[in-house]
Design a protein around this motif. Structure first.
Motif, PDB file in Angstrom:
ATOM      1  N   VAL A   1       0.739  -1.176  -0.092  1.00  0.00           N
ATOM      2  CA  VAL A   1       0.057   0.000  -0.017  1.00  0.00           C
ATOM      3  C   VAL A   1       0.783   1.292  -0.018  1.00  0.00           C
ATOM      4  N   GLU A   2       0.919   2.015  -1.178  1.00  0.00           N
ATOM      5  CA  GLU A   2       1.691   3.089  -1.329  1.00  0.00           C
ATOM      6  C   GLU A   2       0.865   4.258  -0.637  1.00  0.00           C
ATOM      7  N   SER A   3       1.708   5.261  -0.254  1.00  0.00           N
ATOM      8  CA  SER A   3       1.112   6.731   0.240  1.00  0.00           C
ATOM      9  C   SER A   3       2.161   7.663   0.112  1.00  0.00           C
ATOM     10  N   GLY A   4       1.725   8.961   0.088  1.00  0.00           N
ATOM     11  CA  GLY A   4       2.726   9.926   0.058  1.00  0.00           C
ATOM     12  C   GLY A   4       2.715  10.772  -1.217  1.00  0.00           C
ATOM     13  N   GLY A   5       1.986  10.346  -2.087  1.00  0.00           N
ATOM     14  CA  GLY A   5       1.839  11.289  -3.335  1.00  0.00           C
ATOM     15  C   GLY A   5       1.039  12.462  -3.302  1.00  0.00           C
TER      16      GLY A   5
ATOM     17  N   LEU B   1       9.014  15.203  -1.993  1.00  0.00           N
ATOM     18  CA  LEU B   1       7.740  14.283  -1.758  1.00  0.00           C
ATOM     19  C   LEU B   1       8.412  12.980  -1.042  1.00  0.00           C
ATOM     20  N   ARG B   2       7.980  12.170  -0.131  1.00  0.00           N
ATOM     21  CA  ARG B   2       8.523  11.047   0.284  1.00  0.00           C
ATOM     22  C   ARG B   2       7.380  10.303   0.390  1.00  0.00           C
ATOM     23  N   LEU B   3       7.787   9.227  -0.298  1.00  0.00           N
ATOM     24  CA  LEU B   3       6.681   8.039  -0.547  1.00  0.00           C
ATOM     25  C   LEU B   3       7.025   6.666   0.366  1.00  0.00           C
ATOM     26  N   SER B   4       5.803   6.239   0.829  1.00  0.00           N
ATOM     27  CA  SER B   4       5.968   5.201   1.494  1.00  0.00           C
ATOM     28  C   SER B   4       5.271   4.098   0.945  1.00  0.00           C
ATOM     29  N   CYS B   5       5.824   2.704   1.327  1.00  0.00           N
ATOM     30  CA  CYS B   5       4.816   1.608   0.850  1.00  0.00           C
ATOM     31  C   CYS B   5       4.805   0.384   2.164  1.00  0.00           C
ATOM     32  N   ALA B   6       3.674   0.285   2.515  1.00  0.00           N
ATOM     33  CA  ALA B   6       3.663  -0.546   3.578  1.00  0.00           C
ATOM     34  C   ALA B   6       3.313  -2.006   3.146  1.00  0.00           C
TER      35      ALA B   6
ATOM     36  N   LYS C   1       9.699  -2.515  10.378  1.00  0.00           N
ATOM     37  CA  LYS C   1       8.234  -1.809  10.118  1.00  0.00           C
ATOM     38  C   LYS C   1       7.741  -2.401   8.527  1.00  0.00           C
ATOM     39  N   ASN C   2       8.361  -3.087   8.137  1.00  0.00           N
ATOM     40  CA  ASN C   2       7.781  -3.570   6.748  1.00  0.00           C
ATOM     41  C   ASN C   2       7.443  -2.468   5.888  1.00  0.00           C
ATOM     42  N   THR C   3       8.204  -1.669   5.760  1.00  0.00           N
ATOM     43  CA  THR C   3       8.102  -0.377   4.971  1.00  0.00           C
ATOM     44  C   THR C   3       9.368   0.018   4.031  1.00  0.00           C
ATOM     45  N   LEU C   4       8.738   0.384   2.752  1.00  0.00           N
ATOM     46  CA  LEU C   4       9.751   0.919   1.979  1.00  0.00           C
ATOM     47  C   LEU C   4       9.589   2.238   1.739  1.00  0.00           C
ATOM     48  N   TYR C   5      10.479   3.025   1.142  1.00  0.00           N
ATOM     49  CA  TYR C   5      10.539   4.445   1.078  1.00  0.00           C
ATOM     50  C   TYR C   5      11.134   5.011  -0.146  1.00  0.00           C
ATOM     51  N   LEU C   6      10.674   6.192  -0.624  1.00  0.00           N
ATOM     52  CA  LEU C   6      11.473   6.856  -1.632  1.00  0.00           C
ATOM     53  C   LEU C   6      11.165   8.490  -1.325  1.00  0.00           C
ATOM     54  N   GLN C   7      12.495   9.035  -1.092  1.00  0.00           N
ATOM     55  CA  GLN C   7      12.450  10.304  -0.817  1.00  0.00           C
ATOM     56  C   GLN C   7      12.854  11.001  -2.183  1.00  0.00           C
ATOM     57  N   MET C   8      11.952  11.908  -2.771  1.00  0.00           N
ATOM     58  CA  MET C   8      12.057  12.670  -4.081  1.00  0.00           C
ATOM     59  C   MET C   8      12.354  13.971  -3.771  1.00  0.00           C
ATOM     60  N   ASP C   9      13.596  14.426  -4.155  1.00  0.00           N
ATOM     61  CA  ASP C   9      13.958  15.816  -4.280  1.00  0.00           C
ATOM     62  C   ASP C   9      14.174  16.402  -5.581  1.00  0.00           C
ATOM     63  N   MET C  10      14.317  17.662  -5.586  1.00  0.00           N
ATOM     64  CA  MET C  10      14.215  18.453  -7.093  1.00  0.00           C
ATOM     65  C   MET C  10      13.472  17.858  -7.994  1.00  0.00           C
ATOM     66  N   LEU C  11      12.137  17.733  -7.747  1.00  0.00           N
ATOM     67  CA  LEU C  11      11.237  17.072  -8.493  1.00  0.00           C
ATOM     68  C   LEU C  11      10.960  17.997  -9.886  1.00  0.00           C
TER      69      LEU C  11
ATOM     70  N   GLY D   1      -0.332   1.891  -6.501  1.00  0.00           N
ATOM     71  CA  GLY D   1       0.104   3.015  -7.036  1.00  0.00           C
ATOM     72  C   GLY D   1      -0.148   3.941  -6.104  1.00  0.00           C
ATOM     73  N   THR D   2       0.536   5.160  -6.419  1.00  0.00           N
ATOM     74  CA  THR D   2       0.134   6.599  -5.839  1.00  0.00           C
ATOM     75  C   THR D   2       0.401   7.823  -6.720  1.00  0.00           C
ATOM     76  N   LEU D   3      -0.339   8.656  -6.867  1.00  0.00           N
ATOM     77  CA  LEU D   3       0.072   9.836  -8.009  1.00  0.00           C
ATOM     78  C   LEU D   3       0.624  10.852  -7.461  1.00  0.00           C
ATOM     79  N   VAL D   4       2.005  10.953  -8.367  1.00  0.00           N
ATOM     80  CA  VAL D   4       2.773  12.343  -7.992  1.00  0.00           C
ATOM     81  C   VAL D   4       2.605  13.142  -9.498  1.00  0.00           C
ATOM     82  N   THR D   5       1.951  14.235  -9.070  1.00  0.00           N
ATOM     83  CA  THR D   5       1.945  15.256  -9.870  1.00  0.00           C
ATOM     84  C   THR D   5       2.944  16.497  -9.556  1.00  0.00           C
ATOM     85  N   VAL D   6       3.925  16.902 -10.611  1.00  0.00           N
ATOM     86  CA  VAL D   6       4.650  17.895 -10.570  1.00  0.00           C
ATOM     87  C   VAL D   6       4.284  19.004 -11.397  1.00  0.00           C
ATOM     88  N   SER D   7       3.754  20.125 -10.856  1.00  0.00           N
ATOM     89  CA  SER D   7       3.347  21.088 -11.817  1.00  0.00           C
ATOM     90  C   SER D   7       3.255  22.579 -11.006  1.00  0.00           C
ATOM     91  N   SER D   8       3.499  23.580 -11.564  1.00  0.00           N
ATOM     92  CA  SER D   8       3.269  24.910 -10.883  1.00  0.00           C
ATOM     93  C   SER D   8       2.091  25.527 -11.039  1.00  0.00           C
TER      94      SER D   8
END
Length: 124
Positions: free
Chosen positions: A5-9, A18-23, A76-86, A117-124
């Motif tokens: 189960v992804e979250s953080g989008g 953004l920091r995504l997590s996956c439980a 914690k059975n959790t995966l992460y993705l730290q996303m910078d400079m998107l 999945g979790t949606l990430v939208t990078v927009s101004s």
């Protein structure tokens, strides 16, 4: 029942983070290599990053190298993705995936388990 189960989008401005997590549940998380795979609108699956079962080794797709950081917490059975400079081109649905594999699995196919999945939208 296996669940990822992804979250953080969400919506973020270019240059943001953004920091995504996956439980994970329903399987022995610490025995699986874990990956993040994304799918941009109208495009196919693209492998982004992977980490080995114990977390000792990581791999990144070229555009993610230096901007994204994958990590896991096996307690914690959790995966992460730290996303910078998107960037706008990072806009996609990001999936968490697991594969019973020794090493970093640097492909987007043949995964054993997938999240929704979790949606990430990078927009101004």
């Amino acid at each position: 029942e296996v669940q990822l189960v992804e979250s953080g989008g969400g919506l973020v401005q270019p240059g943001g983070s953004l920091r995504l997590s996956c439980a994970a549940s329903g399987f022995i998380f610490k025995r699986y290599a874990m990956s993040w795979v994304r799918q941009a609108p109208g495009k196919g699956l693209e492998w982004v990053s992977s980490v080995t079962d114990e977390g000792g080794n990581t791999a990144y797709e070229d555009s993610a190298e230096g901007r994204f950081t994958i990590s896991r917490d096996n307690a914690k059975n959790t995966l992460y993705l730290q996303m910078d400079m998107l960037k706008p081109e990072d806009t996609a649905v990001y999936f968490c995936a697991a594969k019973y594999y020794s090493g970093t699995y640097s492909r987007a196919d043949a995964m054993d388990y997938w999240g929704k999945g979790t949606l990430v939208t990078v927009s101004s």
